[in-house]
Design a protein around this motif. Structure first.
Motif: not given
Lengths: 513, 513
Positions: A368-370, B80-81, B83-86
């Motif tokens: 996720y690289t936050s 990305k969490v 979906h791309f739409s999240t």
């Protein structure tokens, strides 16, 4: 009520830090929890929880909310955004299960099911408790819900025999181990499998430390062209690559410089067992790995070329500090029972070369690289296992985001060592596109103890100063030690150099289209 | 591209701070914007944007995202969490309009419509730009979309004549002005209306400073039983209360200690004009207010009892500082062209007694009440209007959340004054329920300049020290000045005392059920 419970409550300065700490706690201990206020607290923790979702870390989000009776006629209560359900609706997007405990008759079952989902999927869950439901007693006694998943044993048998045949037939089988091995508590089984079969084993960056990097069959971190070429060659030319608990992220794949042939791969994860181009979907990862241990896989001795351990110069000089010197030197100083906690950017890429010892954990938001994960995660790791000492590696940009969590570290009397890679801005970004937007204010980070009233700090400009300061930090067991390490703003690890070139090329290519 | 545009880019240390700053900027200038990275940045700004939504502040959220072509086959790209739409799905919950610019043929119209919604509804909007769409040129030229809303003129005429009749018939008409008057640019019209009719006018805490508090007809802040009893009496016993741009939040209503009779009220907002128990829904607030200015409302002189201005002791003593002394003294020092920016907690309640001058802005998250608003909002206000000097009033708990934004304030060479009410923890919470969870680490806040490399700080323990430090701060026009003001941990404003008692009673009542 929490204060009077067996749960230890640790207040952090900010919610997102609490989220990162709970995430790290979960990675070390198997489950973590964070408790927040409605909306102003909940939304502030959403990014940390999204990270835990992406990287499969089981964190329970507990939140209060307005009472159900207060919601009648939809009044405008402070902390409400749009609807009373807004917070829940948002957490549905970033958790594996979410529930509002608004019905006492089913609340206990809902709690059981939600916690079970957390453990089964190794992802965050959300439990919202309206404030007028805290003391409500259900009319009927709760029956504990037990949820036990089982593998389809025919599928398991077939997958195992197929796997054994492929492994035994192969000439250069290799194991690639990733984060799920750790999450599903299969690290011991992995070592047993490696010992039993004699196969070489590599790890991904997200899975780094899933097996001791001192193990004689350990090859190193595989990360496509970003990792060492010896590891890349071993993994990519294997005629039977057994991938255990892998996460096919762009970071794990070296930003798509990986070249893996699915026809020659077996990918076993919590979601599926895929052999070549077909998949089994009803097999538990644990059953599969334990099954392999009981299967007739022949043992052999495969010797592959390993990357040379980068050696530090024997004697530190008065030369300015470099990223390369830093990581090679840290390697020598790494002690057992140390948790290496890395933030993102060059901390993460440089860490590829660190050799993690037997009892050492390596924690990083490597998918996720936050930015900002490092300091609060170092707090969480050390609270989770008080025998661990956190070595936090963090950039200056990330430190400005969450570094004040040293306040909580100080308050608890913890003693992590913080290596602050001060490269005067967003160096990872500079390599992609340079501009004044990559500059940040230059803080005197070594003065943090004067602000938070605890800890020891110093600034480091040369190799000699680094060695001296690191030794002093290791000796200082009573408080945190922060090293403000001055680096040239374009200095970076070889891995980052490869990534930067790669991203710049991709961006250039896209922009030309 | 932003750097080369006419838009000035200001990098903050963290995204949530950028969100608060953009919110404050929007409150001062009419619209603001924040630009963030996909997910790790976007979700980090979600709480600030939720606050802007709740309090109707028009902020444009610009975000990058993975390219549309990179999304094929749903790969695991970093950030990305699920979906791309999240990210988009989350922002749909906390913005008035949201759009992904994935189709060049409609993108320009989408931008126009989204910005129009932002201005019309005075709420945040979300614009996502996939990175492979940045340079795409549509095949057909863009036609600018103009969206103009109009009132139903029959409804407007009827509502106006009804209002005039009610006002002229009433014996004690009073105006209650709130935040929408400011947001919809109707402050001038409000003054004209007050002058034309001679009516007394009160403001809510969220609407505070919507009219100069030096205006002779100004009564003070109405906040139910939390405000001054004179204002409460004037508003609640009025036989025709004209509420303009009001927001019926629990905070504005003094945590439901308000007692307003709808039968005797006219409530005009951007969403509806409600007279007694019926409502008009197709009238623009602007048309209604401007209509009132042209209507035959008779002028009179109504003199109501005003709250006594709390007078500071003539001479400061060596006594320890108190909240009461602080606010009464600040009142004397308030200069024109000063923006008072308040965080939540006792800063906000104490601020009720501050008298805001003609050109002064008062900014506070007085409905959503998100801790940490103060320092970054002070930055945003001063960037929005360089003639303003921010006076930031913030508690120690909130400062630990976002106080490091002084770094950006220092880098830009801005000169706000920060009054840090150091009451050693979460005093607002202590009044509701005391416990160790209300304690925080004691920072040496006056040392912030030694950390961020800019500014002037001092600690203040007595009344005399406060007067001296405040004078020095007012003189210091070249950098920020931070006063670490030591207060007893249970010391608080009279308003907070009333709120605490009220909430404790409510909690107790609920718990007993």
């Amino acid at each position: 009520m929490l204060q009077n419970s067996p749960i230890k409550v640790i207040g952090t300065t900010r919610e997102d830090c609490a989220g990162y700490a709970a995430d790290a706690y979960a990675r070390v201990n198997g489950i973590g929890a964070v408790c927040v206020t409605y909306c102003v607290g909940g939304l502030s923790v959403s990014n940390s929880i999204a990270g835990a979702y992406a990287e499969k870390s089981p964190v329970v989000v507990l939140t209060g909310s307005p009472g159900m009776k207060e919601r009648i006629n939809d009044p405008m209560l402070h902390h409400k955004v749009r609807h009373f359900s807004t917070q829940k609706e948002i957490f549905e997007k970033i958790t594996a299960a979410s529930v509002v405990l608004d019905d006492p008759e089913i609340a206990f079952r809902q709690i059981d099911e939600t916690l079970a989902a957390c453990m089964r999927l190794k992802r965050p869950v959300y439990i919202e408790l309206p404030r007028d439901m805290v003391d409500v007693v259900p009319r009927f006694p709760n029956q504990i819900t037990k949820i036990t998943e089982v593998s389809n044993r025919h599928a398991l048998k077939e997958a195992l025999s197929e796997t054994v045949a492929l492994l035994n037939r192969a000439k250069k089988p290799v194991i690639l181990a990733d984060v799920e091995v750790h999450r599903y508590g299969l690290s011991k089984e992995l070592v047993q499998l490696v010992n039993k079969t004699g196969l070489p084993v590599a790890a991904t960056i997200l899975g780094k430390s899933v097996i001791s990097e001192k193990h004689p069959q350990y090859l190193g971190v595989y990360e496509g062209a970003m990792g060492h070429s010896e590891v890349q060659k071993a993994v990519e030319t294997s005629d039977c690559l057994l991938m255990l608990g892998t996460f096919m992220t762009d970071m794990n794949l070296g930003v798509y410089t990986a070249n893996l042939d699915q026809s020659r791969a077996i990918e076993a994860t919590s979601e599926k067992i895929q052999i070549s181009h077909h998949r089994y979907t009803d097999i538990l990862l644990k059953d599969y790995v334990q099954g392999l241990l009981k299967s007739p896989i022949r043992k052999r001795k495969i010797t592959l070329k390993k990357p040379r351990a980068s050696k530090a110069p024997l004697k530190a000089t008065r030369k300015p500090m470099t990223v390369r010197y830093l990581f090679s030197r840290v390697n020598e100083f790494l002690e057992d029972d140390m948790a290496v906690v890395s933030d993102v950017g060059d901390c993460l890429f440089g860490s590829i070369d660190l050799v993690i010892h037997r009892k050492t954990e390596f924690l990083a938001p490597a998918y996720y690289t936050s930015m900002g994960f490092g300091v609060p995660a170092g707090l969480g790791a050390q609270v989770a296992n008080p025998k661990l000492r956190s070595l936090i590696i963090v950039g200056d940009g990330a430190f400005q985001m969450t570094g004040t969590e040293l306040s909580t570290i100080g308050r608890l009397g913890l003693n992590p060592i913080i290596l602050l890679l001060n490269n005067h801005g967003y160096t990872t970004e500079r390599l992609i596109l340079e501009g004044p937007f990559n500059d940040i204010a230059e803080w005197s980070y070594e003065n943090m103890p004067q602000l938070v009233g605890n800890g020891w700090g110093c600034s480091v400009r040369t190799e000699i100063e680094f060695d001296q300061s690191l030794k002093a930090a290791l000796k200082n067991k009573r408080s945190f030690s922060l090293l403000n390490i001055f680096l040239d703003k374009m200095d970076h690890s070889p891995a980052l150099s490869r990534l930067g070139a790669n991203l710049a090329a991709k961006l250039g290519k896209k922009n030309k289209k």
